[in-house]
Design a protein around this motif. Structure first.
Motif, PDB file in Angstrom:
ATOM      1  N   CYS A   1      -1.185  11.176 -12.842  1.00 40.69           N
ATOM      2  CA  CYS A   1      -0.563  10.747 -11.593  1.00 40.69           C
ATOM      3  C   CYS A   1       0.942  10.817 -11.822  1.00 40.69           C
ATOM      4  O   CYS A   1       1.501  10.019 -12.561  1.00 40.69           O
ATOM      5  CB  CYS A   1      -1.014   9.320 -11.290  1.00 40.69           C
TER       6      CYS A   1
ATOM      7  N   ASN B   1       1.695   5.989 -10.080  1.00 39.92           N
ATOM      8  CA  ASN B   1       1.396   4.751  -9.361  1.00 39.92           C
ATOM      9  C   ASN B   1       0.651   3.872 -10.365  1.00 39.92           C
ATOM     10  O   ASN B   1      -0.350   4.331 -10.913  1.00 39.92           O
ATOM     11  CB  ASN B   1       0.494   5.084  -8.157  1.00 39.92           C
TER      12      ASN B   1
ATOM     13  N   PHE C   1      -3.297   5.281 -11.239  1.00 37.58           N
ATOM     14  CA  PHE C   1      -3.929   5.176  -9.912  1.00 37.58           C
ATOM     15  C   PHE C   1      -5.288   4.482 -10.031  1.00 37.58           C
ATOM     16  O   PHE C   1      -6.136   4.878 -10.841  1.00 37.58           O
ATOM     17  CB  PHE C   1      -4.071   6.575  -9.322  1.00 37.58           C
TER      18      PHE C   1
ATOM     19  N   SER D   1      -0.311  11.180   3.680  1.00 40.24           N
ATOM     20  CA  SER D   1      -0.265   9.728   3.904  1.00 40.24           C
ATOM     21  C   SER D   1       1.087   9.093   3.641  1.00 40.24           C
ATOM     22  O   SER D   1       1.357   8.016   4.162  1.00 40.24           O
ATOM     23  CB  SER D   1      -1.280   9.026   2.993  1.00 40.24           C
ATOM     24  N   LYS D   2       1.899   9.704   2.790  1.00 39.51           N
ATOM     25  CA  LYS D   2       3.111   8.999   2.338  1.00 39.51           C
ATOM     26  C   LYS D   2       4.346   9.572   3.036  1.00 39.51           C
ATOM     27  O   LYS D   2       4.771   9.026   4.041  1.00 39.51           O
ATOM     28  CB  LYS D   2       3.215   9.109   0.809  1.00 39.51           C
TER      29      LYS D   2
ATOM     30  N   ASP E   1      -2.096  14.501  -9.672  1.00 41.19           N
ATOM     31  CA  ASP E   1      -1.937  13.853  -8.368  1.00 41.19           C
ATOM     32  C   ASP E   1      -0.441  13.714  -8.074  1.00 41.19           C
ATOM     33  O   ASP E   1       0.272  12.971  -8.758  1.00 41.19           O
ATOM     34  CB  ASP E   1      -2.616  12.482  -8.413  1.00 41.19           C
TER      35      ASP E   1
ATOM     36  N   GLY F   1      -8.048  12.259   3.262  1.00 40.06           N
ATOM     37  CA  GLY F   1      -7.166  11.631   2.285  1.00 40.06           C
ATOM     38  C   GLY F   1      -7.406  12.287   0.937  1.00 40.06           C
ATOM     39  O   GLY F   1      -8.465  12.902   0.712  1.00 40.06           O
ATOM     40  N   SER F   2      -6.410  12.164   0.045  1.00 37.61           N
ATOM     41  CA  SER F   2      -6.673  12.761  -1.269  1.00 37.61           C
ATOM     42  C   SER F   2      -7.754  11.987  -1.999  1.00 37.61           C
ATOM     43  O   SER F   2      -8.439  12.548  -2.861  1.00 37.61           O
ATOM     44  CB  SER F   2      -5.399  12.925  -2.100  1.00 37.61           C
ATOM     45  N   VAL F   3      -7.979  10.727  -1.650  1.00 41.59           N
ATOM     46  CA  VAL F   3      -9.093  10.027  -2.302  1.00 41.59           C
ATOM     47  C   VAL F   3     -10.437  10.680  -1.963  1.00 41.59           C
ATOM     48  O   VAL F   3     -11.371  10.649  -2.764  1.00 41.59           O
ATOM     49  CB  VAL F   3      -9.140   8.504  -2.010  1.00 41.59           C
TER      50      VAL F   3
ATOM     51  N   THR G   1      -0.704  14.699  -0.320  1.00 37.44           N
ATOM     52  CA  THR G   1      -1.250  13.955   0.817  1.00 37.44           C
ATOM     53  C   THR G   1      -0.295  13.919   2.005  1.00 37.44           C
ATOM     54  O   THR G   1       0.917  14.028   1.823  1.00 37.44           O
ATOM     55  CB  THR G   1      -1.600  12.512   0.383  1.00 37.44           C
TER      56      THR G   1
ATOM     57  N   ALA H   1       0.936  12.582  -5.124  1.00 41.19           N
ATOM     58  CA  ALA H   1       1.000  11.893  -3.823  1.00 41.19           C
ATOM     59  C   ALA H   1       2.443  11.546  -3.428  1.00 41.19           C
ATOM     60  O   ALA H   1       2.749  11.439  -2.241  1.00 41.19           O
ATOM     61  CB  ALA H   1       0.154  10.622  -3.868  1.00 41.19           C
ATOM     62  N   TYR H   2       3.315  11.357  -4.437  1.00 43.01           N
ATOM     63  CA  TYR H   2       4.695  10.919  -4.151  1.00 43.01           C
ATOM     64  C   TYR H   2       5.708  12.024  -4.401  1.00 43.01           C
ATOM     65  O   TYR H   2       6.911  11.757  -4.498  1.00 43.01           O
ATOM     66  CB  TYR H   2       5.014   9.661  -4.990  1.00 43.01           C
TER      67      TYR H   2
ATOM     68  N   LEU I   1       0.817  -1.223   0.000  1.00 42.93           N
ATOM     69  CA  LEU I   1       0.000   0.000   0.000  1.00 42.93           C
ATOM     70  C   LEU I   1       0.850   1.272   0.000  1.00 42.93           C
ATOM     71  O   LEU I   1       0.340   2.360   0.286  1.00 42.93           O
ATOM     72  CB  LEU I   1      -0.945   0.006   1.217  1.00 42.93           C
TER      73      LEU I   1
ATOM     74  N   ARG J   1      -6.048   9.772   7.524  1.00 43.97           N
ATOM     75  CA  ARG J   1      -6.830  10.244   6.377  1.00 43.97           C
ATOM     76  C   ARG J   1      -6.859  11.767   6.276  1.00 43.97           C
ATOM     77  O   ARG J   1      -7.819  12.419   6.710  1.00 43.97           O
ATOM     78  CB  ARG J   1      -8.275   9.690   6.413  1.00 43.97           C
TER      79      ARG J   1
HETATM   80  C1  LIG Z   1      -1.453   8.306  -6.615  1.00 40.40           C
HETATM   81  C2  LIG Z   1      -2.125   8.233  -5.295  1.00 40.40           C
HETATM   82  N1  LIG Z   1      -2.976   9.189  -4.940  1.00 40.40           N
HETATM   83  C3  LIG Z   1      -3.604   9.158  -3.754  1.00 40.40           C
HETATM   84  C4  LIG Z   1      -3.381   8.111  -2.881  1.00 40.40           C
HETATM   85  C5  LIG Z   1      -4.168   8.039  -1.621  1.00 40.40           C
HETATM   86  O1  LIG Z   1      -3.816   9.038  -0.808  1.00 40.40           O
HETATM   87  P1  LIG Z   1      -4.661   9.335   0.494  1.00 40.40           P
HETATM   88  O2  LIG Z   1      -4.168   8.404   1.529  1.00 40.40           O
HETATM   89  O3  LIG Z   1      -4.307  10.767   0.744  1.00 40.40           O
HETATM   90  O4  LIG Z   1      -6.104   9.162   0.192  1.00 40.40           O
HETATM   91  C6  LIG Z   1      -2.519   7.098  -3.200  1.00 40.40           C
HETATM   92  C7  LIG Z   1      -2.316   5.996  -2.260  1.00 40.40           C
HETATM   93  O5  LIG Z   1      -1.720   5.005  -2.499  1.00 40.40           O
HETATM   94  C8  LIG Z   1      -1.868   7.158  -4.438  1.00 40.40           C
HETATM   95  O6  LIG Z   1      -1.033   6.192  -4.814  1.00 40.40           O
END
Ligand SMILES: Cc1ncc(COP(=O)(O)O)c(C=O)c1O
Length: 358
Positions: free
Chosen positions: A158, A162, A115, A221-222, A189, A89-91, A219, A191-192, A36, A230
């Protein structure tokens, strides 16, 4: 006769489950969650202290929006306050984007594989996914530009990608953005973002300044290690940001998440040292696996991609038996999170034994 239960919306029938089958840990021995893209480091003591302070107020609702966090993000990125939005979370922000910006029949262009939330958000809105295959495991921006039609209302990007970990350069991305008509929303996006060390890496927040059709998502999260709480954020021009806020779940970011994110921003130096260690491990893993004969694209993220095609399922099963739980995309490849040094050592040893699968 049993009464007929209510039917969910028909579009749900076409929507893939987010993670079809999480890997299963073996019955005995330790296992490592490498599926994950989680941060291997536990929360900092400073974050834990703020989390427990906030937890003591759990009888109270948090703000409709996390105002202190919004303010801190705006200051960090040097953008006006009204450009910043947050979500669980960004989701969570993706759901807002789908509700606020997509109508049935709209075409949405995105790369594939990318993604996994993309097809879900698009189909949930009754919109039409237009998937453009990656080229060399990377966004094929030429082909994506060619896929735009008068019915396209959105592009999802993305970057870094991902599940492949690859990234396009800033100049290439800018050229693409310049080709997208201004009425088409581009969601970038990142996220990374914090794991990229490419000297040519784009910075979506900078790109958004003179592009009113660009929304950038990041995010906690990472790199900030708060996946369990979240909280994610986005940057958009005020009209788009206001529309997305209308679709947010009120009080969707908990006080605990807000406090932890504020603590993480205060401790960026310490957290970014951890990110450096993850990047060091990523490069160590990639070099070791390359020496064993595995072919992997470079990664700008906290995971590696093994494009194994039909060998993906048996290799994932073998790793799973040894307690290494990776994300398998059947027929395509394996996405493997950079874990703790011990998990990475175990992975190197396990893959060294799989000589016939390379
Ligand atoms: C490209 C991408 N965007 C968003 C997320 C999810 O982020 P969040 O935890 O902020 O919802 C992930 C999680 O793996 C991701 O890979």
């Amino acid at each position: 006769m049993r009464p007929t239960p209510p039917s969910p919306r028909a579009v749900l029938g076409d929507i893939p489950a987010y993670v079809p089958k999480p890997p299963r840990p073996p019955a005995t021995g330790t296992s490592h969650r490498l599926y994950l893209n989680e941060n291997p480091y536990p929360p900092l003591p400073s974050a834990l202290a703020r989390i427990s302070w906030a937890a003591a107020q759990t009888n109270l609702y948090p703000g409709i929006f996390p105002e202190r966090l919004t303010d801190a993000v705006a200051r960090k990125l040097d953008v006006p306050l009204e450009h910043v939005l947050t979500g669980p979370g960004s989701v969570g922000i993706y759901q807002q984007i789908g509700q606020a910006m997509l109508s049935p029949g709209d075409e949405v262009v995105y790369a594939w594989p990318s993604f996994e939330a993309f097809p879900i958000v698009v189909r949930m809105a009754g919109a039409v996914p237009v998937e453009v295959p990656l080229s060399d495991e990377t966004h094929d921006l030429e082909a994506m530009a060619a896929a735009l039609t008068p019915r396209t209302t959105m592009v999802l990007l993305c970057e870094p990608n991902n599940p492949t970990g690859t990234a396009v350069g800033a100049a290439e991305l800018k050229r693409f953005l310049d080709r997208v008509p201004s009425h088409v929303l581009v969601v970038l996006d990142e996220a990374y973002f914090e794991f990229s060390r490419s000297p040519d890496a784009p910075d979506g927040v900078e790109l958004h300044r003179d592009r009113p059709n660009l929304v950038v998502l990041r995010t906690f999260s990472k790199a900030y290690g708060l996946a369990g709480l979240r909280v994610g954020y986005g940057v958009a021009h005020p009209e788009i940001a206001a529309a997305l806020r209308k679709c947010a779940v009120p009080c969707g970011v908990s006080r605990i998440a807000e406090e932890a994110a504020l603590a993480a921003l205060d401790a960026e130096d310490e957290l970014f040292e951890q990110v450096e260690r993850v990047i060091g491990e990523r490069e160590r893993l990639r070099a070791a696996l390359g020496e064993q004969g595995w072919v992997l694209p470079p990664s700008e993220t906290n995971f590696l991609w093994l494009p194994l095609g039909e060998r993906s399922v048996p290799v994932a099963a073998e790793l799973e038996r040894g307690g290494l739980l990776v994300r398998c995309f059947p027929g395509t490849g394996l996405r493997i999170t950079v874990g703790s040094p011990a998990a990475n050592d175990q992975l190197i040893a396990a893959l060294a034994g799989l000589t016939s699968a390379r």
